[in-house]
Design a protein around this motif. Structure first.
Motif, short mmCIF file in Angstrom:
data_model
loop_
_atom_site.label_atom_id
_atom_site.label_comp_id
_atom_site.label_asym_id
_atom_site.label_seq_id
_atom_site.Cartn_x
_atom_site.Cartn_y
_atom_site.Cartn_z
N ARG A 3 -5.23 3.06 3.87
CA ARG A 3 -4.41 2.28 3.23
C ARG A 3 -3.50 1.38 4.39
NH1 ARG A 3 -1.67 6.78 0.25
NH2 ARG A 3 0.34 5.65 0.21
N LEU A 46 -7.13 4.70 -4.43
CA LEU A 46 -7.24 3.52 -3.60
C LEU A 46 -8.03 2.51 -4.57
CD1 LEU A 46 -8.01 5.10 -0.17
CD2 LEU A 46 -5.69 3.99 -1.01
N VAL A 56 0.72 -1.11 -0.12
CA VAL A 56 0.10 -0.12 -0.05
C VAL A 56 0.97 1.36 -0.04
CG1 VAL A 56 -1.93 -1.15 1.00
CG2 VAL A 56 -0.38 0.11 2.70
#
Lengths: 259, 263
Positions: free
Chosen positions: A142, A173, A122
């Motif tokens: 995240r 995202l 991430v």
């Protein structure tokens, strides 16, 4: 084998309110299923049934063909990402991501590289020693996703995870999520309010209607992976969005008419 | 409004204090106020130095009672709070009695405790504990209940045991509340100790600062009264600062109450 199967599962709350009409739904490995619908359509309730956070009033839910007892074994791992990041404010990022491994009794020495790998996925490798409140909303989310990925889940459940974020962060995202779920061949069940998000992410969209919460329609999106900004700005995307929007509108009319 | 520098933040209250002392000194001197009515700060300081050995012993005695009562209140209060959160019925049955303990003035209960308990130091400690325990019980109870429901679901979903949930979730969630309770309890333990000393009125080797105030009052030694009072106030401030330091040490980094200026 079906990852999750609901057979006539419904939910009547203790105050007598009917949250869900009996639902039949089966999710195959590798699917990205999105639950969408007007508020009160029971999409979060349905996700909670699948997460075993709620039990069905009648009917049954099966995970990999069995009851919840064997969930957590290799090949049957479930991870859940909430609307909020739901991090422990007193723990640093690394400890937050390590939590599910700690709870599974995995030794810290073995857990550390897995935590580092999940954070790298991430793109938060530099934030191991930060506290959640030192991070932005998108970064916290995240971290929450890294915590879900660290166990190596087979089924990922997400309840409007990016609802509170601005559109730019949300798109980013979404891109990351799609890449990760594609790379790892994850099965994902995703709740959202945003039809564009649903079109972008899903292989199958389940449109729900309210009064009582039920499945109104299914909508398949056969755009191949990987998807990116090209897809988001394509004519096909616009067309799919328009079709889904019409179904969604019909669903909200159907839900309101019963009242 | 924000402070410009930490130095100014510390210096400002000191400057206010010095100004008040100067005004006080000046008013007493130029107004020719007799020292047995209202002494000057310098007279108080002089008396403080003259009577230092006696006052120091009295301070030690009061401080001992305060610390004993505080520790007792924290240990017992925390245990009671843990019992309370085990079960709604237990909490509902016993919480009113914790409130009863809180609302009854210590001055009213102290004579009874002093009669019942022969040992003076012990009876004083019990009085002060009774005063200090309530904020520990109530804050810790609230804290143990104040768990993020999302995290609680997360723990349940990961099949966490009751003990894991307690250690990893409930106790850390309760810490800020618990520490706020300690801050209140430390002040109350001192008040409880002083009030109990007043009621007990015991002299001798274990005489505390309250006894010094009583004695000084009988002898119209007003500067000594002020000197003892000053030491009590100073003790209270020291306890408070110690609790703030503890709060910052434990919660540093993550909780708003320990938050310093963002770097």
């Amino acid at each position: 084998m079906k990852v999750v199967e609901l057979r006539g599962a419904d939910k009547v709350f203790s105050n007598g309110m009917r949250g869900l009409a009996p639902i039949d739904l089966a999710v195959q490995p590798g699917e990205f299923v999105t639950l969408i619908g007007p508020s009160g359509c029971g999409k979060s309730t349905l996700l909670k049934l699948i997460a075993n956070l709620l039990g069905p009033t009648a009917g049954e839910v099966a995970w990999w063909g069995e009851n919840f007892g064997r969930v957590g074994e290799p090949g049957r791992r479930i991870a859940f990402v909430f609307q909020e990041p739901t991090l422990m404010p007193w723990s640093r990022v690394e400890a937050n991501v390590r939590l599910p491994l700690d709870l599974a009794g995995i030794a810290p020495a073995e857990a550390a590289p897995r935590v580092a790998a999940a954070l790298a996925q991430v793109e938060l490798s530099g934030f191991l020693r930060h506290y959640p409140r030192q991070l932005s909303g998108g970064m916290r989310m995240r971290v929450s996703i890294a915590r879900a990925l660290v166990t190596g889940p087979d089924l990922l459940l997400m309840d409007e995870p990016f609802g509170a974020l601005d559109e730019f962060t949300r798109n980013r995202l979404d891109d990351d999520l799609l890449r990760l779920s594609f790379e790892r061949r994850l099965t994902t069940i995703f709740v959202t309010h945003s039809l564009y998000e649903a079109v972008f992410l899903s292989t199958r969209v389940i449109v729900m209607a309210a009064n009582p919460g039920r499945i109104y329609a299914e909508f398949r999106i056969d755009e191949p992976e990987p998807r990116g900004d090209d897809f988001r700005s394509s004519a096909r995307f616009a067309e799919l969005s328009r079709e889904l929007s019409q179904i969604l509108h019909a669903a909200s009319v159907a839900g309101a008419a019963v009242q | 409004m924000t402070e410009r520098t930490p130095g100014l933040r510390a210096a400002a209250p000191v400057a206010v204090g010095l100004l008040i002392l100067a005004l006080w000194e000046g008013a007493c001197r130029f107004g020719h106020v007799p020292p047995y009515l209202f002494p000057t700060p310098s007279a108080i300081a002089l008396r403080l130095v003259e009577q230092w050995p006696v006052l120091l012993r009295a301070l030690g005695s009061t401080l001992l009672i305060t610390v004993q009562a505080f520790v007792l209140a924290v240990v017992l209060g925390t245990l009671i709070a843990f019992v309370f959160v085990q079960n709604k019925l237990i909490e509902a049955s016993f919480f009113p009695y914790a409130v009863l303990l809180q609302v009854t003035p210590v001055v009213a209960v102290a004579p009874l405790i002093i009669i019942l308990v022969k040992n003076t130091a012990l009876s004083l400690t019990i009085c002060a504990t009774v005063v200090a325990i309530f904020p520990v019980i109530s804050n810790t109870t609230i804290g143990l209940h104040s768990v993020d429901p999302g995290l609680l679901s997360y723990f349940r979903m990961n099949k966490a045991t009751r003990l894991e949930t307690l250690l990893r979730l409930r106790i850390p969630s309760a810490l800020p509340f618990f520490l706020a309770g300690l801050r209140i309890a430390s002040g109350l333990a001192l008040i409880g100790a002083v009030v109990a000393e007043f009621v007990a009125g015991t002299g001798g080797q274990s005489a505390g600062l309250a006894y010094q105030i009583l004695q000084a009052g009988f002898q119209l030694d007003i500067p000594l009264m002020f000197a003892a009072l000053f030491l009590i106030a100073l003790t209270g401030v020291a306890l408070y600062l110690a609790m703030v330091a503890l709060n910052n040490a434990v919660l540093g980094g993550w909780h708003e109450s320990a938050r310093t200026e963002e770097t």
